[in-house]
Design an enzyme around this catalytic site. Structure first.
Site, short mmCIF file in Angstrom:
data_model
loop_
_atom_site.label_atom_id
_atom_site.label_comp_id
_atom_site.label_asym_id
_atom_site.label_seq_id
_atom_site.Cartn_x
_atom_site.Cartn_y
_atom_site.Cartn_z
N GLU A 100 3.75 109.25 -39.82
CA GLU A 100 2.47 108.56 -39.94
C GLU A 100 2.00 108.07 -38.58
O GLU A 100 2.79 107.69 -37.72
CB GLU A 100 2.59 107.39 -40.92
CG GLU A 100 2.86 107.86 -42.35
CD GLU A 100 2.89 106.74 -43.37
OE1 GLU A 100 2.59 107.03 -44.55
OE2 GLU A 100 3.20 105.58 -43.01
N CYS A 124 15.79 97.11 -38.47
CA CYS A 124 15.19 95.77 -38.43
C CYS A 124 14.85 95.36 -39.86
O CYS A 124 14.20 96.12 -40.59
CB CYS A 124 13.95 95.76 -37.55
SG CYS A 124 14.29 96.17 -35.82
N GLY A 177 9.95 104.79 -35.57
CA GLY A 177 11.00 105.15 -34.63
C GLY A 177 11.10 104.22 -33.44
O GLY A 177 10.21 103.41 -33.16
N GLU A 178 12.20 104.33 -32.71
CA GLU A 178 12.47 103.59 -31.48
C GLU A 178 12.30 104.55 -30.30
O GLU A 178 13.13 105.43 -30.07
CB GLU A 178 13.90 103.02 -31.51
CG GLU A 178 14.45 102.52 -30.18
CD GLU A 178 13.54 101.56 -29.45
OE1 GLU A 178 13.16 101.87 -28.30
OE2 GLU A 178 13.20 100.50 -30.02
N SER A 209 6.72 100.60 -26.78
CA SER A 209 7.37 99.42 -27.35
C SER A 209 8.83 99.74 -27.66
O SER A 209 9.16 100.82 -28.14
CB SER A 209 6.65 99.00 -28.64
OG SER A 209 7.30 97.89 -29.24
N LEU A 232 10.52 91.18 -29.72
CA LEU A 232 11.47 90.09 -29.49
C LEU A 232 11.85 89.40 -30.81
O LEU A 232 13.00 89.41 -31.23
CB LEU A 232 10.87 89.09 -28.51
CG LEU A 232 11.83 88.10 -27.88
CD1 LEU A 232 12.87 88.81 -27.02
CD2 LEU A 232 11.07 87.07 -27.04
N HIS A 233 10.90 88.70 -31.40
CA HIS A 233 10.97 88.20 -32.78
C HIS A 233 11.96 87.06 -33.03
O HIS A 233 12.07 86.59 -34.17
CB HIS A 233 11.24 89.33 -33.77
CG HIS A 233 10.33 90.50 -33.60
ND1 HIS A 233 8.97 90.36 -33.34
CD2 HIS A 233 10.57 91.84 -33.63
CE1 HIS A 233 8.42 91.56 -33.23
NE2 HIS A 233 9.36 92.47 -33.39
N CYS A 350 1.39 96.59 -38.90
CA CYS A 350 2.66 96.52 -38.18
C CYS A 350 3.83 96.37 -39.15
O CYS A 350 3.83 95.49 -40.01
CB CYS A 350 2.63 95.33 -37.22
SG CYS A 350 4.15 95.07 -36.31
#
Length: 362
Positions: A100, A124, A177-178, A209, A232-233, A350
């Protein structure tokens, strides 16, 4: 003079190659280097779908290219439109998997949020993509073709439906994805996006990111003139361990030290992304801790009200709580923004990207 060439048994997708790699490919076919640059100048034109359209290449070379290679496209995407103008594309890949991509239009820009993997291995706990699990990396062509498809969509959109320009102006690697776990292919895709003969975007309009893959951050900064965003979060290891398992491998202080030494231009700043989760990471104390921990890092901060997703336990704080958090950071002289959620009604916001096939299986 044309050299005798043995045809490759397996054709390669030329959109997986940077311009330098296209030059090497042309030379392997017995051609001068400039032929590779000529190929690059044709591959990303929207109207070009066949080697026979590359009219400044000799016929014998066009035949040789067709015998040894092809160039891929994303055709017939699944398209969903949100009430706020966002557009979500579903692209079916050659092996049947679906990724997507989200187009976020504004009056002065069109930002495209692209995917770098099928699924994600980072797990996550607040992210729907993390619940999919990891399937595979995307190739450079599968990354770049997301941008090509969105470009073609905008070019064919009626003028009265356009909110912003008729082209993609900004690209963010913030989809599925990372990106830093697919660094080679991401770097190649950035090379193609920023190549004048490719898609001709400036690096200042591209953001990558990461959730904090420290081992690959420096190389990204050295090889790609793009912006960096850090998911970060949390402001302490205990909370971040719970939200983001990557923190067990790269603890918070190690990540922030990598940010302090990250190679970037003088006027560039790292974007820290901070999802606001009610009762978990949204207190005034945590805002003060965040202000202290980000000292000496040229940065701006994006506060993201959590987009609630089915099956996940998290809630977004009220706006009063978010504004209090923002004010504490602003008093510490940080540039702090609250991101407006876009595309929620089509699960394009997000943390919400997850293909229906995988969601049904999980």
């Amino acid at each position: 003079m044309q050299e005798e060439i043995t045809t490759n048994r397996e054709k390669i997708d030329l959109k997986n190659l940077s311009q330098d790699q296209l030059v090497e490919f042309a030379e392997k076919l017995g051609q001068p280097a400039f032929r590779g640059r000529q190929i690059m100048s044709w591959l990303y034109r929207p109207e070009v779908r066949d080697f026979e359209q590359m009219t400044d290449l000799a016929k014998v070379f066009r035949k040789l290219l067709a015998e040894n290679s092809f160039f891929s496209h994303f055709d017939d995407p699944i398209i969903e439109r949100a009430k706020d103008g966002c557009v979500k594309f579903g692209f079916r890949l050659h092996d049947g998997h679906v990724i997507e991509t989200v187009l976020i239009p504004e009056p002065d820009r069109n930002t495209l949020c692209i995917s770098s993997q099928v699924g994600c291995a980072m797990k996550c706990t607040f992210c729907m993509t993390g619940g999919m699990g990891f399937t595979r990396n995307l190739t450079p062509s599968e990354i770049v073709n997301q941008v090509c498809a969105a470009r073609d969509f905008l070019a064919n959109e009626p003028a009265d439906k356009l909110i912003g320009p008729d082209r993609v102006t900004n690209v963010v690697y913030m989809g599925m994805g990372e990106p830093l776990n697919n660094l080679e292919n991401v770097l190649t895709s950035i090379s193609i996006l920023t190549e004048q003969k490719g898609l001709d975007l400036t690096g200042r309009r591209i953001t990558v990111s990461t959730c904090g893959i420290v081992a690959n951050m420096a190389r990204l900064g050295q090889e790609a003139p793009v912006n960096l965003a850090i998911s970060l979060h949390a402001v302490d290891d205990k909370t971040r361990d719970m939200l983001m398992p990557v923190n067990n491998r790269y603890p918070l202080d190690e990540l922030l030290e990598a940010c302090r030494t990250y190679p970037m231009g003088k006027r560039r700043r790292i974007m820290f992304e901070y999802i606001m989760l009610a009762g978990i990471n949204d207190s005034d104390t945590e805002a003060r801790t965040l202000a202290r921990k980000l000292q000496e890092i040229p940065c701006k901060i994006n506060l993201i009200p959590y987009n609630e997703s089915p099956g996940l336990p998290y809630k977004s704080p009220g706006m009063k709580r978010i504004l209090s958090f923002q004010n504490i950071l602003r008093e510490a002289n940080y540039s702090v923004f609250i991101r407006n959620s876009r595309g929620e009604d089509i699960a394009a916001a997000c943390g919400q990207l997850a293909t229906d096939e995988t969601t049904k299986q999980s």
